[in-house]
Design an enzyme around this catalytic site. Structure first.
Site, PDB file in Angstrom:
ATOM      1  N   GLY A 181     -51.930  27.971  77.400  1.00 47.31           N
ATOM      2  CA  GLY A 181     -51.183  29.215  77.240  1.00 47.31           C
ATOM      3  C   GLY A 181     -51.349  30.318  78.265  1.00 47.31           C
ATOM      4  N   CYS A 186     -45.568  30.083  81.350  1.00 51.64           N
ATOM      5  CA  CYS A 186     -45.810  29.390  80.092  1.00 51.64           C
ATOM      6  C   CYS A 186     -45.425  30.292  78.933  1.00 51.64           C
ATOM      7  CB  CYS A 186     -47.305  29.074  80.047  1.00 51.64           C
ATOM      8  SG  CYS A 186     -47.883  28.621  78.438  1.00 51.64           S
TER       9      CYS A 186
HETATM   10  P1  5GP Z   1     -50.296  29.672  86.737  1.00 52.32           P
HETATM   11  O1  5GP Z   1     -51.266  29.418  87.837  1.00 52.32           O
HETATM   12  O2  5GP Z   1     -48.886  29.734  87.196  1.00 52.32           O
HETATM   13  O3  5GP Z   1     -50.680  30.870  85.905  1.00 52.32           O
HETATM   14  O4  5GP Z   1     -50.433  28.429  85.743  1.00 52.32           O
HETATM   15  C1  5GP Z   1     -50.164  27.127  86.154  1.00 52.32           C
HETATM   16  C2  5GP Z   1     -50.341  26.195  84.958  1.00 52.32           C
HETATM   17  O5  5GP Z   1     -49.402  26.514  83.923  1.00 52.32           O
HETATM   18  C3  5GP Z   1     -50.023  24.724  85.236  1.00 52.32           C
HETATM   19  O6  5GP Z   1     -51.023  24.069  85.949  1.00 52.32           O
HETATM   20  C4  5GP Z   1     -49.835  24.177  83.823  1.00 52.32           C
HETATM   21  O7  5GP Z   1     -51.063  23.885  83.182  1.00 52.32           O
HETATM   22  C5  5GP Z   1     -49.206  25.362  83.088  1.00 52.32           C
HETATM   23  N1  5GP Z   1     -47.748  25.156  82.932  1.00 52.32           N
HETATM   24  C6  5GP Z   1     -46.850  24.802  83.875  1.00 52.32           C
HETATM   25  N2  5GP Z   1     -45.614  24.725  83.347  1.00 52.32           N
HETATM   26  C7  5GP Z   1     -45.740  25.025  82.048  1.00 52.32           C
HETATM   27  C8  5GP Z   1     -44.812  25.102  80.969  1.00 52.32           C
HETATM   28  O8  5GP Z   1     -43.607  24.908  81.096  1.00 52.32           O
HETATM   29  N3  5GP Z   1     -45.329  25.411  79.740  1.00 52.32           N
HETATM   30  C9  5GP Z   1     -46.648  25.633  79.556  1.00 52.32           C
HETATM   31  N4  5GP Z   1     -47.085  25.889  78.321  1.00 52.32           N
HETATM   32  N5  5GP Z   1     -47.554  25.608  80.559  1.00 52.32           N
HETATM   33  C10 5GP Z   1     -47.103  25.297  81.782  1.00 52.32           C
END
Ligand code: 5GP
Length: 345
Positions: A181, A186
């Site tokens: 989350g 996400c």
């Molecule tokens: P960020 O670095 O952008 O904050 O987070 C990246 C992570 O978000 C990814 O490695 C994956 O675990 C998660 N993530 C990517 N796409 C999605 C999505 O569509 N839904 C959710 N719940 N998590 C995602």
């Protein structure tokens, strides 16, 4: 119903307390780490920052740029066998230590994995990635994958609690991916109400993993180099980045021009954009748990990497850690109710 009253923290709730240090300059800080992985026994050395296995981040182009700086990329799972073959032909032999092949847990996923390893047996890392790492089916898949590939390095996730980290390590994973989350695109916490503040998830999961000799990857929620440093300070062995690496030449996603400004599309892997692209739409029984956004175009990823690595070196000098390995031992977090001064933003 039960309530746990102990407060759980995110990156925004803490800062590092500076400590007296003998380091004269940030150039003295060594960001490389060396690990011997728990189940495969494989030895790895490099800077433990990873591009996320999203099709807008974990591209072959990103992998080449990150490998040049000694970083790592979990390649997204939507490339074909032919695309993999031509990528490997154009990269040099050291690339294998800088990339993971991603897979889901379906029959088609494991068939594809088998073909890929048959064609390119030097590929070393597997990233078994599901949104909810708490299902028995997932644990069984990890066990089967370990039996099938005893020498490969297996990354498995995502989970956020110590007991599940232990179960995955005991089932054959070398590294467990932590985060439910916190991601920038996400919407799981909004759609389901499920989640765990990332800093506490790291602290608790790292403790469980290190007790067994395994490692964790903090996945999601980093919005700045300071957050990356906090993830390492909390005990993460690796930090995975999505949004911070989006919007570059090496990132996937369409280029969008608006009012003379340039943007790149960035979306979650379970957003309706991704599901339409890869599986022909959002299945009736599920809700999309990801956003689609436009991020400002930022040129080559190299500049952003320099910013992240420079910030991390600087954190180390503020707390007196000569090596990234020492950062967590030198970390005292203070709980805060403010972060940066926003008057000019
Ligand atoms: P960020 O670095 O952008 O904050 O987070 C990246 C992570 O978000 C990814 O490695 C994956 O675990 C998660 N993530 C990517 N796409 C999605 C999505 O569509 N839904 C959710 N719940 N998590 C995602």
């Amino acid at each position: 119903m039960r309530i746990e009253y102990e407060i759980k923290l995110g990156f925004k709730d803490v800062m590092f307390r500076p400590k007296r240090s003998t380091l004269k300059s940030r150039s003295e800080v060594d960001l490389e780490r060396e690990f011997t992985f728990l189940n495969s026994g494989y030895k790895w050395k490099g800077i433990p920052i990873m591009g996320a296995n999203m099709d807008t981040v974990g591209t072959f182009e990103m992998a080449q740029a990150l490998a040049k700086k000694n970083l790592f990329t979990a390649i997204h799972k939507h490339y074909s066998l032919e695309q993999w073959q031509s990528f490997i032909q154009t990269s040099h032999t050291t690339i294998y230590d800088h990339i993971a092949v991603s897979t889901g847990t379906g029959q088609m996923d494991s068939d594809k994995l088998k073909k890929l390893f048959h064609t390119l047996p030097e590929l070393k890392f597997i990233c078994i990635d599901v949104a909810n790492g708490y299902s028995e089916h997932f644990v069984e898949f990890v066990k089967k994958t370990r039996e099938q590939y005893p020498d490969k390095v297996i990354i498995a996730g995502n989970v956020v609690t110590g007991e599940m980290v232990e179960e995955l390590l005991l089932s054959g994973a070398d590294l467990v991916k932590v985060g439910i989350g916190p991601g920038s695109v996400c919407t799981t916490r909004v759609k389901t109400g499920v989640g765990y503040p990332q800093l506490s998830a790291i602290i608790e999961c790292a403790d469980a993993a290190h007790g067994l000799g395994g490692q964790i990857i903090s996945d999601g929620g980093c919005t700045s180099p300071g957050d990356v440093a906090k993830a390492f300070g909390a005990g993460a062995d690796f930090v995975m980045l999505g949004g911070m690496l989006a919007g570059h030449d090496e990132s996937g996603g369409e280029i969008i021009q608006k009012d003379g400004k340039v943007f790149k599309q960035f979306y979650g892997m379970s957003s309706s954009t991704a599901m339409e692209k890869h599986v022909g739409g959002v299945a009736e029984y599920r809700a999309s748990e990801g956003k689609t956004v436009e991020v400002p175009y930022r040129g080559e990823v190299e500049n952003t990497l320099q910013d992240i690595l420079g910030g991390l070196r600087s954190t180390c000098t503020y707390v007196g850690a000569q090596r990234l390995k020492e950062l967590t031992k030198r970390t005292t977090f203070i709980r805060v109710s403010e972060q940066e001064n926003q008057i000019y933003t």
